[in-house]
Design an enzyme around this catalytic site. Structure first.
Site, PDB file in Angstrom:
ATOM      1  CG  HIS A 156      -1.661  -1.230   1.492  1.00 47.98           C
ATOM      2  ND1 HIS A 156      -2.913  -1.503   1.022  1.00 47.98           N
ATOM      3  CD2 HIS A 156      -1.269  -2.326   2.183  1.00 47.98           C
ATOM      4  CE1 HIS A 156      -3.286  -2.713   1.413  1.00 47.98           C
ATOM      5  NE2 HIS A 156      -2.300  -3.241   2.120  1.00 47.98           N
ATOM      6  CB  SER A 177      13.258  23.004 -13.703  1.00 50.23           C
ATOM      7  OG  SER A 177      12.483  24.184 -13.725  1.00 50.23           O
ATOM      8  CE  LYS A 185      11.568  19.611  -9.809  1.00 47.18           C
ATOM      9  NZ  LYS A 185      10.394  20.219 -10.443  1.00 47.18           N
ATOM     10  CD  GLU A 229       8.688  12.796 -14.885  1.00 42.84           C
ATOM     11  OE1 GLU A 229       7.704  13.540 -14.917  1.00 42.84           O
ATOM     12  OE2 GLU A 229       9.855  13.225 -14.806  1.00 42.84           O
TER      13      GLU A 229
END
Ligand code: ARG
Length: 498
Positions: free
Chosen positions: A183, A304, A310, A317
């Site tokens: 979970h 970024s 970043k 992704e």
């Protein structure tokens, strides 16, 4: 079995010139325009043409044509002279395509007509004899099967390469502890190596699905002709053999009508892409600043344009996202095929775009994942700190109570729960509790119980077969290293892959 081949040197059976002369009205289709007075509407040509997509089948189309041509000659259906000139013409076409000099024409519809029309330009009317005892229906089924077969072979190789990288990480991190989750809540400590090996197992089942699909696919449709077979004395075993198929397909209707081999490729690919998306998702989570479980180098991250700090795991992704296209392609072809009557329908021309699209996405995703797994470095201190968090050794305390004071597990679970509550109230970890703390919860607890609260003890104790104990992980790493080494040797022996 087809009628046995006749002596190759025997004179050719006089076959009619299958391809009609280009009709008087040049705008009618030269391949089938005999009864047509005029050519297609512009939009008809646009919806009908597939060359922009199926030019990708050129190598398979040429291989199929060569095999068919040689067989026709051996069977005495085509003269050796015509056969030789056809083969020479096909060589010229291959060179033209490879060198980017071939003029793929939309008015010539698809790869089959483009090749045949160019062959006619190159060698004249003899080109029209190549289509004897064949139709585009068995031709395209054969070409496409050959293409999917090679795509499956590439998948099998890439899966092994992915496994090799995962096993290398597992070998380096057989005893690197990390939290195991259910979970997405901290559950019990596991090892990073064990986690890597979970994906090795998934990849192995993917690979075995690939091999299954390949074995089922490997029957040759060529010679099924349009749908009913042919009256010419062809040798289907010969063409099947030359093209590396195990045997010819046993039913001509089935052979030209089904695309289940492509659907299997897409379904196997969908499951595989789903697996990749899960590992990708974990990498995304692991790279996030609250976790910091692993780092990817500059090679697999992007910055970024606004936030200088970043480092984004874009490749992970995108791998996570690719499953959408791949499952979408599977759905797309499944719906194209649904409800089609036998045998061939032009609907089936819509088989290639989704298959090619899925193959490109899948291979790119696999390559990116192979790269990322090799690139990532687990952050051992962060993994260790998190492994001990969330009272992850509570089960170990319960197990200790069962083993050492013979408490029923349900009751032990309750006692361990009270220890967790105590630690939680104090804002400490389970391993920070003292013996008297534990004895306040359960008087029979001895100093021995304190040991089991450590993360290292916990993972080391999970020695059941398939468990996370470093000893078990090392065993599995050794097994996989042997499997992959043997596979590598087999591949080298057949000259595939380095
Ligand atoms: N371009 C077609 C396809 O990909 C080839 C087969 C066409 N056959 C036909 N009878 N129109 O499906």
């Amino acid at each position: 079995m087809d009628t046995p081949s006749t002596d190759p040197a025997a004179p050719a059976v006089a076959a009619p010139n299958h391809l009609p002369e280009i009709p008087g009205d040049r705008s009618a289709n030269p391949f089938w325009g005999g009864r047509f007075a005029r050519g297609p509407a512009e939009v008809m040509e646009r919806i009908n043409t597939s060359i922009d997509v199926d030019s990708r089948l050129y190598a398979e189309d040429l291989a199929g044509s060569r095999a068919h041509c040689r067989m026709l000659v051996v069977a005495g259906i085509l003269s050796r002279e015509d056969g030789d000139s056809i083969l020479r013409g096909l060589d010229v076409i291959e060179a033209e395509i490879r060198e980017g000099r071939f003029d793929f024409r939309r008015d010539r519809e698809d790869i089959h007509f483009n090749v045949e029309a160019r062959l006619t330009e190159l060698i004249g009317p003899a080109a029209g004899r190549l289509h004897t005892a064949r139709s585009r229906n068995d031709q395209v089924a054969t070409d496409f099967k050959l293409w999917v077969r090679t795509a499956l072979d590439r998948l099998a190789l890439k899966l092994s390469a992915l496994q090799a990288e995962l096993v290398a990480q597992a070998a380096a991190h057989a005893d690197t502890v990390m939290p195991g989750f259910t979970h997405l809540q901290t559950a019990q400590p596991v090892t990073f190596g064990h986690h890597m090996l979970a994906y090795v197992e998934m990849a192995e089942r993917d690979r075995s699905r690939v091999l299954d699909a390949r074995a089922r696919l490997n029957e040759c449709p060529l010679g099924s002709a349009a749908l009913a077979g042919t009256s010419f004395p062809i040798d289907r075993d010969a063409t099947a053999r030359e093209l590396g198929f195990d045997r010819p397909t046993a039913n001509s209707l089935d052979a030209v009508a089904d695309r289940d081999f492509a659907l299997e490729y897409l379904s196997v690919g969908s499951i595989l892409a789903m697996h990749l998306s899960r590992l990708a998702e974990e990498i995304v989570i692991w790279c996030s600043s609250p976790f910091r479980f692993v780092t990817l180098t500059d090679a697999f991250t992007t910055g970024s344009s606004i936030m200088p700090q970043k480092r984004n795991p874009d490749a992970a992704e995108l791998v996570r996202a690719k499953v959408g296209r791949i499952v979408g392609s599977f759905n797309s072809l499944l719906l194209v095929m649904k409800g089609l009557p036998l045998a061939y329908s032009k609907d089936m021309q819509e088989d290639k775009p989704p298959t090619f699209e899925a193959a490109d996405s899948l291979e790119l995703a696999l390559d990116a994942m192979i790269g990322m797994v090799a690139d990532m470095t687990p952050n051992k201190p962060a993994l260790r700190a998190a492994a001990g968090g969330g009272f992850s050794t509570a089960t170990d305390l319960a197990d200790w109570l069962v083993i050492h004071i013979n408490m029923p597990f349900r009751q032990a679970h309750h006692v361990a729960g009270r220890a967790v509550k105590l630690a939680e109230d104090r804002g400490v970890g389970l391993e920070d509790l003292t013996l008297s703390d534990l004895q306040a919860v359960e008087p029979k607890v001895t100093a021995e119980a304190l040991k089991v609260l450590s993360v290292d003890f916990s993972v080391a104790s999970r020695t059941s077969y398939g468990g996370t104990a470093p000893s078990r992980v090392r065993e599995q790493v050794a097994r996989w290293q042997a499997v992959l080494a043997a596979r590598g040797r087999d591949l080298q022996a057949v000259g595939a892959g380095a």
